[in-house]
Design a protein around this motif. Structure first.
Motif, PDB file in Angstrom:
ATOM      1  N   VAL A 218     -10.701 -47.369 -11.225  1.00  0.00           N
ATOM      2  CA  VAL A 218     -10.963 -46.251 -10.767  1.00  0.00           C
ATOM      3  C   VAL A 218     -11.103 -45.139 -11.651  1.00  0.00           C
ATOM      4  CG1 VAL A 218     -10.817 -44.505  -8.878  1.00  0.00           C
ATOM      5  CG2 VAL A 218     -10.215 -47.021  -8.408  1.00  0.00           C
TER       6      VAL A 218
ATOM      7  N   GLU B 232     -14.666 -49.942 -12.283  1.00  0.00           N
ATOM      8  CA  GLU B 232     -15.469 -50.258 -10.957  1.00  0.00           C
ATOM      9  C   GLU B 232     -15.974 -49.384  -9.888  1.00  0.00           C
ATOM     10  OE1 GLU B 232     -12.659 -52.844  -8.872  1.00  0.00           O
ATOM     11  OE2 GLU B 232     -12.407 -54.278 -10.607  1.00  0.00           O
ATOM     12  N   ARG B 233     -15.341 -48.006 -10.010  1.00  0.00           N
ATOM     13  CA  ARG B 233     -15.760 -47.089  -9.261  1.00  0.00           C
ATOM     14  C   ARG B 233     -15.530 -45.764 -10.209  1.00  0.00           C
ATOM     15  NH1 ARG B 233     -13.244 -44.069  -5.126  1.00  0.00           N
ATOM     16  NH2 ARG B 233     -11.071 -45.081  -5.459  1.00  0.00           N
TER      17      ARG B 233
ATOM     18  N   THR C 128     -14.871 -41.425  -9.238  1.00  0.00           N
ATOM     19  CA  THR C 128     -14.622 -40.471  -8.101  1.00  0.00           C
ATOM     20  C   THR C 128     -15.849 -39.407  -8.228  1.00  0.00           C
ATOM     21  OG1 THR C 128     -13.311 -38.873  -9.621  1.00  0.00           O
ATOM     22  CG2 THR C 128     -12.223 -40.834  -8.352  1.00  0.00           C
TER      23      THR C 128
ATOM     24  N   CYS D 295     -17.773 -38.122 -11.534  1.00  0.00           N
ATOM     25  CA  CYS D 295     -19.054 -38.299 -11.475  1.00  0.00           C
ATOM     26  C   CYS D 295     -19.858 -37.047 -11.809  1.00  0.00           C
ATOM     27  CB  CYS D 295     -19.931 -38.753 -10.338  1.00  0.00           C
ATOM     28  SG  CYS D 295     -21.588 -38.908 -10.219  1.00  0.00           S
TER      29      CYS D 295
ATOM     30  N   LEU E 216     -20.540 -48.823 -14.278  1.00  0.00           N
ATOM     31  CA  LEU E 216     -19.841 -49.093 -13.110  1.00  0.00           C
ATOM     32  C   LEU E 216     -20.122 -50.611 -12.763  1.00  0.00           C
ATOM     33  CD1 LEU E 216     -20.527 -46.137 -10.994  1.00  0.00           C
ATOM     34  CD2 LEU E 216     -18.483 -46.485 -12.389  1.00  0.00           C
ATOM     35  N   ASP E 217     -19.185 -51.323 -12.596  1.00  0.00           N
ATOM     36  CA  ASP E 217     -19.127 -52.825 -12.388  1.00  0.00           C
ATOM     37  C   ASP E 217     -20.158 -53.424 -13.254  1.00  0.00           C
ATOM     38  OD1 ASP E 217     -18.261 -54.816 -10.900  1.00  0.00           O
ATOM     39  OD2 ASP E 217     -19.618 -54.455  -9.158  1.00  0.00           O
TER      40      ASP E 217
END
Length: 101
Positions: free
Chosen positions: A45, A78-79, A81, A85, A97-98
């Protein structure tokens, strides 16, 4: 990093910080003749602190290189916040991301 510290471009603490980067890549961007560096911070994250760390370490590496080559900051995870961003977009930090940028 050692030559940059010896030349006075960077303090030892800054060199140590750059060495802690998760990943440093060097290569050519499409359509450009000069090489660039990419300093990447990786976290599942991605938060604002990851963005700030990538920016700081990219700036330090730029000082170590004597501003001779472009150094870009990037984060991967993966993500992202919402705050991260917004900060990444405002500061021009590349994010993946991913597996997708």
């Amino acid at each position: 990093m050692e030559p940059a510290v010896e030349a006075g471009w960077l303090r030892e603490a800054g060199a140590r910080d750059v060495r802690l980067a998760d990943l440093i890549l060097r290569g050519r961007r499409t359509g450009e003749e000069h090489e660039s560096y990419l300093v990447v911070e990786v976290s599942a994250v991605i938060g604002r602190e990851n963005i700030q760390r990538a920016l700081r370490r990219a700036a330090l590496l730029g000082k170590a290189l004597g501003e001779a080559q472009p150094v870009l900051a990037a984060v991967a995870g993966e993500r992202l916040t919402n705050g991260a961003c917004k900060l990444a977009e405002a500061q021009g930090v590349v994010y993946v991301l991913d597996g997708r940028s």
